[in-house]
Design an enzyme around this catalytic site. Sequence first.
Site, PDB file in Angstrom:
ATOM      1  CB  THR A 213      -0.958   0.009   1.220  1.00 25.25           C
ATOM      2  OG1 THR A 213      -1.292   1.359   1.547  1.00 25.25           O
ATOM      3  CG2 THR A 213      -0.358  -0.633   2.438  1.00 25.25           C
TER       4      THR A 213
ATOM      5  CE1 TYR B  52      -3.499  -3.840   5.026  1.00 23.94           C
ATOM      6  CE2 TYR B  52      -3.657  -1.440   5.030  1.00 23.94           C
ATOM      7  CZ  TYR B  52      -3.577  -2.635   4.331  1.00 23.94           C
ATOM      8  OH  TYR B  52      -3.573  -2.635   2.965  1.00 23.94           O
ATOM      9  CG  HIS B  53      -1.298   1.464   6.492  1.00 25.90           C
ATOM     10  ND1 HIS B  53      -2.420   1.852   7.193  1.00 25.90           N
ATOM     11  CD2 HIS B  53      -1.606   1.598   5.184  1.00 25.90           C
ATOM     12  CE1 HIS B  53      -3.372   2.213   6.340  1.00 25.90           C
ATOM     13  NE2 HIS B  53      -2.908   2.068   5.110  1.00 25.90           N
TER      14      HIS B  53
ATOM     15  CE  LYS C   6      -1.088  -4.970   2.712  1.00 28.45           C
ATOM     16  NZ  LYS C   6      -1.335  -6.102   1.829  1.00 28.45           N
TER      17      LYS C   6
ATOM     18  CB  SER D 144      -3.049   1.504  10.766  1.00 27.31           C
ATOM     19  OG  SER D 144      -2.851   0.667   9.629  1.00 27.31           O
TER      20      SER D 144
HETATM   21  N1  LIG Z   1      -8.841  -2.261  -1.707  1.00 18.36           N
HETATM   22  C1  LIG Z   1      -7.933  -1.286  -1.666  1.00 18.36           C
HETATM   23  O1  LIG Z   1      -8.254  -0.102  -1.796  1.00 18.36           O
HETATM   24  C2  LIG Z   1      -6.482  -1.635  -1.475  1.00 18.36           C
HETATM   25  C3  LIG Z   1      -5.535  -0.598  -1.589  1.00 18.36           C
HETATM   26  C4  LIG Z   1      -4.191  -0.904  -1.404  1.00 18.36           C
HETATM   27  C5  LIG Z   1      -3.799  -2.195  -1.120  1.00 18.36           C
HETATM   28  N2  LIG Z   1      -4.745  -3.179  -1.009  1.00 18.36           N
HETATM   29  C6  LIG Z   1      -4.280  -4.543  -0.715  1.00 18.36           C
HETATM   30  O2  LIG Z   1      -4.722  -5.393  -1.743  1.00 18.36           O
HETATM   31  C7  LIG Z   1      -5.004  -6.700  -1.227  1.00 18.36           C
HETATM   32  C8  LIG Z   1      -6.418  -7.092  -1.614  1.00 18.36           C
HETATM   33  O3  LIG Z   1      -7.294  -6.121  -1.076  1.00 18.36           O
HETATM   34  P1  LIG Z   1      -8.858  -6.254  -1.179  1.00 18.36           P
HETATM   35  O4  LIG Z   1      -9.408  -4.887  -1.134  1.00 18.36           O
HETATM   36  O5  LIG Z   1      -9.194  -7.157  -2.282  1.00 18.36           O
HETATM   37  O6  LIG Z   1      -9.173  -6.946   0.227  1.00 18.36           O
HETATM   38  P2  LIG Z   1     -10.159  -8.137   0.567  1.00 18.36           P
HETATM   39  O7  LIG Z   1     -10.172  -8.241   2.052  1.00 18.36           O
HETATM   40  O8  LIG Z   1     -11.459  -7.929  -0.127  1.00 18.36           O
HETATM   41  O9  LIG Z   1      -9.418  -9.389  -0.068  1.00 18.36           O
HETATM   42  C9  LIG Z   1      -8.398 -10.093   0.589  1.00 18.36           C
HETATM   43  C10 LIG Z   1      -8.740 -11.571   0.483  1.00 18.36           C
HETATM   44  O10 LIG Z   1      -7.724 -12.320   1.144  1.00 18.36           O
HETATM   45  C11 LIG Z   1      -8.334 -13.332   1.928  1.00 18.36           C
HETATM   46  N3  LIG Z   1      -7.414 -13.686   3.005  1.00 18.36           N
HETATM   47  C12 LIG Z   1      -7.006 -12.940   4.055  1.00 18.36           C
HETATM   48  N4  LIG Z   1      -6.157 -13.634   4.826  1.00 18.36           N
HETATM   49  C13 LIG Z   1      -6.023 -14.855   4.251  1.00 18.36           C
HETATM   50  C14 LIG Z   1      -5.294 -16.015   4.587  1.00 18.36           C
HETATM   51  N5  LIG Z   1      -4.526 -16.072   5.681  1.00 18.36           N
HETATM   52  N6  LIG Z   1      -5.384 -17.094   3.772  1.00 18.36           N
HETATM   53  C15 LIG Z   1      -6.173 -17.069   2.670  1.00 18.36           C
HETATM   54  N7  LIG Z   1      -6.896 -15.997   2.315  1.00 18.36           N
HETATM   55  C16 LIG Z   1      -6.824 -14.902   3.104  1.00 18.36           C
HETATM   56  C17 LIG Z   1      -9.633 -12.725   2.402  1.00 18.36           C
HETATM   57  O11 LIG Z   1     -10.600 -13.705   2.754  1.00 18.36           O
HETATM   58  C18 LIG Z   1     -10.055 -11.905   1.182  1.00 18.36           C
HETATM   59  O12 LIG Z   1     -10.908 -12.625   0.335  1.00 18.36           O
HETATM   60  C19 LIG Z   1      -4.812  -6.626   0.278  1.00 18.36           C
HETATM   61  O13 LIG Z   1      -3.548  -7.152   0.609  1.00 18.36           O
HETATM   62  C20 LIG Z   1      -4.857  -5.131   0.561  1.00 18.36           C
HETATM   63  O14 LIG Z   1      -4.079  -4.807   1.681  1.00 18.36           O
HETATM   64  C21 LIG Z   1      -6.080  -2.929  -1.183  1.00 18.36           C
END
Ligand SMILES: NC(=O)c1ccc[n+]([C@@H]2O[C@H](COP(=O)([O-])OP(=O)(O)OC[C@H]3O[C@@H](n4cnc5c(N)ncnc54)[C@H](O)[C@@H]3O)[C@@H](O)[C@H]2O)c1
Length: 395
Positions: A153, A191-192, A195, A189
């Site tokens: 991120t 979370y961040h 990453k 955070s």
């Molecule tokens: N959505 C955004 O705006 C955004 C922005 C920047 C970065 N990201 C990153 O992109 C990635 C995807 O984001 P998203 O918005 O699709 O989130 P999301 O939560 O919708 O998707 C993540 C998926 O990973 C699965 N997951 C989590 N832990 C797991 C584990 N231990 N084993 C198997 N599956 C697992 C969850 O069930 C979920 O389906 C994340 O890593 C997030 O940090 C998202």
Amino acid sequence: MLQLVPGDSTKVLILGSDGYLGWPLTLRLLARGHEVSGMDNLFTRRAVAEVGSTSGVPILGPEGRVRAAKELLGSSPTFYRGDVTNYKALEKVISKERPDAVVHFAEQRSAPYSMIDERHAAYTMSNNIVGTINLIYAVMKSGRDTQVVKMGTMGEFGTPNFDIPEAAWVDTKINGKMDTITVPKWAGSWYHWTKVHDTNNLLFANRLWGITSTDIMQGPVYGLRTTDITDPRLFTRFDFDGDWGTVLNRYCVEAVLGMPLTVHGKGGQVRGFLSLEDSMEALRLLLENPPEPGGYRPVNQFRELYSVAELADFVKDVGGRMGLDVKITNIKNPRVEKEQHHYKVESKVLPSLGFNRLKKNIKDEIRLILEDLAPYKSRLGRYRKAIMPRTLWKK
Ligand SMILES: NC(=O)c1ccc[n+]([C@@H]2O[C@H](COP(=O)([O-])OP(=O)(O)OC[C@H]3O[C@@H](n4cnc5c(N)ncnc54)[C@H](O)[C@@H]3O)[C@@H](O)[C@H]2O)c1
């Protein structure tokens, strides 16, 4: 390494394939003729329910999605229900699939969720960092040159006074001597921070074993459509509550429900935003144009910089023209973050691959989101209570 080019049937494994980004990427890659498998433990579905919310649009279960893709696109992914923190399970999937690239989305991705209490912070740390370490080991042990595409991120950098480079290393003078150090980061955070730790681990694995990696620093994503989502059965999840909704998606739901748009604090927080379609297009380009074998490629993935106050003005403007009565309110910021700051970000990699100028104006995208959400107004209304932030960074 096998070069992913259109028409080639290349194997991509998506970890976190049931999520907001994972499912549309599955569809995008299938539509491009790639062979796709996915793994997910469905954590996000459970965690969103835990905070009293749900996806704003109804979504099928993973098995239903596989059937819908087969019926509507003519091809479907192989889906594995499993946890990437279980090394044996992950290794089994990787040795069975023998992917050319693994996209790693499978992390707990809500900053507020990670800040609820020590249990949620510890879960986020172990889930995210262990999953990435397991992936590094499984790829290293496979002995194949698999590209790891890791989704991080832009929030890893925080809001520094320097222009954010698209680089892992930077030359600097410390105590009068020059050296090369990793780009300083200051996450906002738990979370961040996971990453940032992932990035360090990936960089270390690349130096140690030459794991080919693309490390993406992505800004917040908005929208619920891509060109592949042509039927409600293909919808991806759409989160809007105080813990799981990204800012523009949340504003759009507030507008549809006739609630004031809740701007955190003064609203001067600038971030690099991109639409779901842009995110898919950027990922496709990165997958189809891998780095050199053994390379580490950091990418800043965003389209345009906006402050969160500007985004609220856009939604008010578009909603107003659609006949919605949209009001904006400034609420106490639940986070600890600068509300006015410098923000300039370098972006060279994606433009060099042809990530074109905006195909759609952000206001057109907002109109589409509002139109798509309108039929689900009563569903959204049932979860109205979950919209206000409930997690404070400082109790
Ligand atoms: N959505 C955004 O705006 C955004 C922005 C920047 C970065 N990201 C990153 O992109 C990635 C995807 O984001 P998203 O918005 O699709 O989130 P999301 O939560 O919708 O998707 C993540 C998926 O990973 C699965 N997951 C989590 N832990 C797991 C584990 N231990 N084993 C198997 N599956 C697992 C969850 O069930 C979920 O389906 C994340 O890593 C997030 O940090 C998202």
